[in-house]
Design a protein around this motif. Sequence first.
Motif, PDB file in Angstrom:
ATOM      1  N   LEU A  34       0.200  -0.930 -11.236  1.00  0.00           N
ATOM      2  CA  LEU A  34       1.171  -1.688 -12.026  1.00  0.00           C
ATOM      3  C   LEU A  34       2.447  -1.962 -11.239  1.00  0.00           C
ATOM      4  N   VAL A  35       2.964  -0.937 -10.551  1.00  0.00           N
ATOM      5  CA  VAL A  35       4.222  -1.109  -9.809  1.00  0.00           C
ATOM      6  C   VAL A  35       4.031  -2.077  -8.639  1.00  0.00           C
ATOM      7  N   SER A  36       2.974  -1.877  -7.849  1.00  0.00           N
ATOM      8  CA  SER A  36       2.726  -2.769  -6.713  1.00  0.00           C
ATOM      9  C   SER A  36       2.415  -4.183  -7.187  1.00  0.00           C
ATOM     10  N   GLY A  37       1.636  -4.284  -8.271  1.00  0.00           N
ATOM     11  CA  GLY A  37       1.320  -5.609  -8.815  1.00  0.00           C
ATOM     12  C   GLY A  37       2.547  -6.320  -9.347  1.00  0.00           C
ATOM     13  N   ALA A  38       3.439  -5.584 -10.032  1.00  0.00           N
ATOM     14  CA  ALA A  38       4.667  -6.187 -10.561  1.00  0.00           C
ATOM     15  C   ALA A  38       5.559  -6.679  -9.422  1.00  0.00           C
ATOM     16  N   LEU A  39       5.668  -5.885  -8.356  1.00  0.00           N
ATOM     17  CA  LEU A  39       6.443  -6.329  -7.208  1.00  0.00           C
ATOM     18  C   LEU A  39       5.809  -7.567  -6.575  1.00  0.00           C
ATOM     19  N   GLY A  40       4.475  -7.603  -6.523  1.00  0.00           N
ATOM     20  CA  GLY A  40       3.790  -8.767  -5.976  1.00  0.00           C
ATOM     21  C   GLY A  40       4.061 -10.024  -6.786  1.00  0.00           C
ATOM     22  N   VAL A  41       4.032  -9.899  -8.115  1.00  0.00           N
ATOM     23  CA  VAL A  41       4.337 -11.045  -8.973  1.00  0.00           C
ATOM     24  C   VAL A  41       5.759 -11.531  -8.734  1.00  0.00           C
ATOM     25  N   ALA A  42       6.697 -10.587  -8.615  1.00  0.00           N
ATOM     26  CA  ALA A  42       8.093 -10.956  -8.368  1.00  0.00           C
ATOM     27  C   ALA A  42       8.260 -11.643  -7.015  1.00  0.00           C
ATOM     28  N   LEU A  74       6.319 -15.488   8.695  1.00  0.00           N
ATOM     29  CA  LEU A  74       7.634 -14.973   9.075  1.00  0.00           C
ATOM     30  C   LEU A  74       8.355 -14.367   7.871  1.00  0.00           C
ATOM     31  N   ALA A  75       8.240 -15.010   6.707  1.00  0.00           N
ATOM     32  CA  ALA A  75       8.921 -14.518   5.512  1.00  0.00           C
ATOM     33  C   ALA A  75       8.354 -13.167   5.077  1.00  0.00           C
ATOM     34  N   THR A  76       7.021 -13.031   5.081  1.00  0.00           N
ATOM     35  CA  THR A  76       6.430 -11.763   4.662  1.00  0.00           C
ATOM     36  C   THR A  76       6.643 -10.676   5.713  1.00  0.00           C
ATOM     37  N   TRP A  77       6.745 -11.067   6.981  1.00  0.00           N
ATOM     38  CA  TRP A  77       7.087 -10.082   8.009  1.00  0.00           C
ATOM     39  C   TRP A  77       8.504  -9.556   7.783  1.00  0.00           C
ATOM     40  N   GLY A  78       9.430 -10.459   7.464  1.00  0.00           N
ATOM     41  CA  GLY A  78      10.776 -10.025   7.126  1.00  0.00           C
ATOM     42  C   GLY A  78      10.795  -9.143   5.883  1.00  0.00           C
ATOM     43  N   LEU A  79       9.959  -9.490   4.893  1.00  0.00           N
ATOM     44  CA  LEU A  79       9.862  -8.663   3.693  1.00  0.00           C
ATOM     45  C   LEU A  79       9.356  -7.265   4.022  1.00  0.00           C
ATOM     46  N   SER A  80       8.403  -7.177   4.946  1.00  0.00           N
ATOM     47  CA  SER A  80       7.879  -5.858   5.328  1.00  0.00           C
ATOM     48  C   SER A  80       8.974  -5.001   5.950  1.00  0.00           C
ATOM     49  N   LEU A  81       9.828  -5.604   6.772  1.00  0.00           N
ATOM     50  CA  LEU A  81      10.931  -4.852   7.380  1.00  0.00           C
ATOM     51  C   LEU A  81      11.937  -4.407   6.321  1.00  0.00           C
ATOM     52  N   ILE A  82      12.194  -5.278   5.349  1.00  0.00           N
ATOM     53  CA  ILE A  82      13.118  -4.919   4.266  1.00  0.00           C
ATOM     54  C   ILE A  82      12.556  -3.751   3.458  1.00  0.00           C
ATOM     55  N   LEU A  83      11.266  -3.808   3.131  1.00  0.00           N
ATOM     56  CA  LEU A  83      10.661  -2.738   2.345  1.00  0.00           C
ATOM     57  C   LEU A  83      10.623  -1.427   3.128  1.00  0.00           C
ATOM     58  N   GLN A  84      10.366  -1.506   4.439  1.00  0.00           N
ATOM     59  CA  GLN A  84      10.382  -0.294   5.251  1.00  0.00           C
ATOM     60  C   GLN A  84      11.752   0.371   5.227  1.00  0.00           C
ATOM     61  N   GLN A  85      12.794  -0.440   5.364  1.00  0.00           N
ATOM     62  CA  GLN A  85      14.141   0.120   5.327  1.00  0.00           C
ATOM     63  C   GLN A  85      14.482   0.650   3.938  1.00  0.00           C
ATOM     64  N   MET A 104       0.824  -1.201   0.000  1.00  0.00           N
ATOM     65  CA  MET A 104       0.000   0.000   0.000  1.00  0.00           C
ATOM     66  C   MET A 104       0.862   1.256   0.000  1.00  0.00           C
ATOM     67  N   ILE A 105       1.893   1.278   0.857  1.00  0.00           N
ATOM     68  CA  ILE A 105       2.756   2.444   0.940  1.00  0.00           C
ATOM     69  C   ILE A 105       3.554   2.626  -0.348  1.00  0.00           C
ATOM     70  N   LEU A 106       3.885   1.533  -1.035  1.00  0.00           N
ATOM     71  CA  LEU A 106       4.543   1.667  -2.335  1.00  0.00           C
ATOM     72  C   LEU A 106       3.641   2.430  -3.296  1.00  0.00           C
ATOM     73  N   GLY A 107       2.347   2.101  -3.309  1.00  0.00           N
ATOM     74  CA  GLY A 107       1.407   2.854  -4.139  1.00  0.00           C
ATOM     75  C   GLY A 107       1.313   4.306  -3.729  1.00  0.00           C
ATOM     76  N   ALA A 108       1.402   4.574  -2.425  1.00  0.00           N
ATOM     77  CA  ALA A 108       1.369   5.957  -1.939  1.00  0.00           C
ATOM     78  C   ALA A 108       2.612   6.727  -2.401  1.00  0.00           C
ATOM     79  N   TYR A 109       3.766   6.087  -2.337  1.00  0.00           N
ATOM     80  CA  TYR A 109       4.996   6.751  -2.785  1.00  0.00           C
ATOM     81  C   TYR A 109       4.969   6.987  -4.302  1.00  0.00           C
TER      82      TYR A 109
END
Length: 308
Positions: free
Chosen positions: A88-96, A114-125, A53-58
């Motif tokens: 498109l950008v959020s969807g493309a990242l989701g597909v990847a 656990l994996a998606t929680w780690g992904l959320s921390l990576i995306l936040q950083q 969601m925040i990717l779409g906001a940015y």
Amino acid sequence: MFGEYSLGELTSIFVMQGFAGLILFSVFLLMALGLAIIFGQMGVINMAHGEFMILGAYVTWMCSTFFHGYLPALVPIYFFIAMILAFLVSGALGVAVEWLMIRRLYKRPLDTLLATWGLSLILQQFYRSVFGPREVGVELPQWMLGSLPVTDVIEIQINGLFVMALTTIITIAVAVMMYRSRWGMQVRAVVQNRVMAGAVGINTEKVDRYTFGIGCGIAGIAGSAFTMIGSTGPTAGQLYIVDTFLVVVFGGAASLAGTIASAFTISQAQSIMEFFLSGSIAKVLTLLAVVGILMLRPQGLFVLKVRR
């Protein structure tokens, strides 16, 4: 609590807070639609949904900055372009993400969480490193600013009406995709019996990938709508992920009607109680009420009946 207000004042308060609740309902529903597709249809607990969601906001913020700086003549329509790009950008990242990580974790809910929680921390950083730690806000087109007077004391924000109209269109589009399209038929077939769906020629891996991508793309559109009611920061998505899961589970994980009813109920309850109580108390009371109802009806408000 109500004794210090007159009947007319209470009516105005409930109308204004009810409209504010509809704007919150719109954001909840856009977030929950994407999560309902991913969690309800695929059984994947995506803790990074708020970051999509925040990717779409940015993306919307970058479009706002670009159009105001380089294409001022197109500023009145930039928001529509931004929503398409956010999807498109959020969807493309989701597909990847599905191809690189999620497809290896199906039927392993704890590992997926656990994996998606780690992904959320990576995306936040990542957002913090690229866009900075400070929150940013978009500059809306002139036609979205202002409000429409209903009475002497009640006004309705134009951007709020736009968000609600957008939510209605997206909800109808999702309903058509899920129940009237070939893709929706394939998704429901894979959910009910993956082995049999593959046996009749459905590419289940492709269905999974596109389903996850579309769910993340809808979260990107929710991010565009979010920019109208709040500022965008690296951790802003985490403020909504719990409420979004609550909406999906309370309504029934695989039920579109349940998601809509749940988002409306929770948003209206929070909006009205926040006026008379503090925001934290309103959230606690809402959570307690939802937990109490789920104890009596653990399948949620609506449940799909599937022939066994």
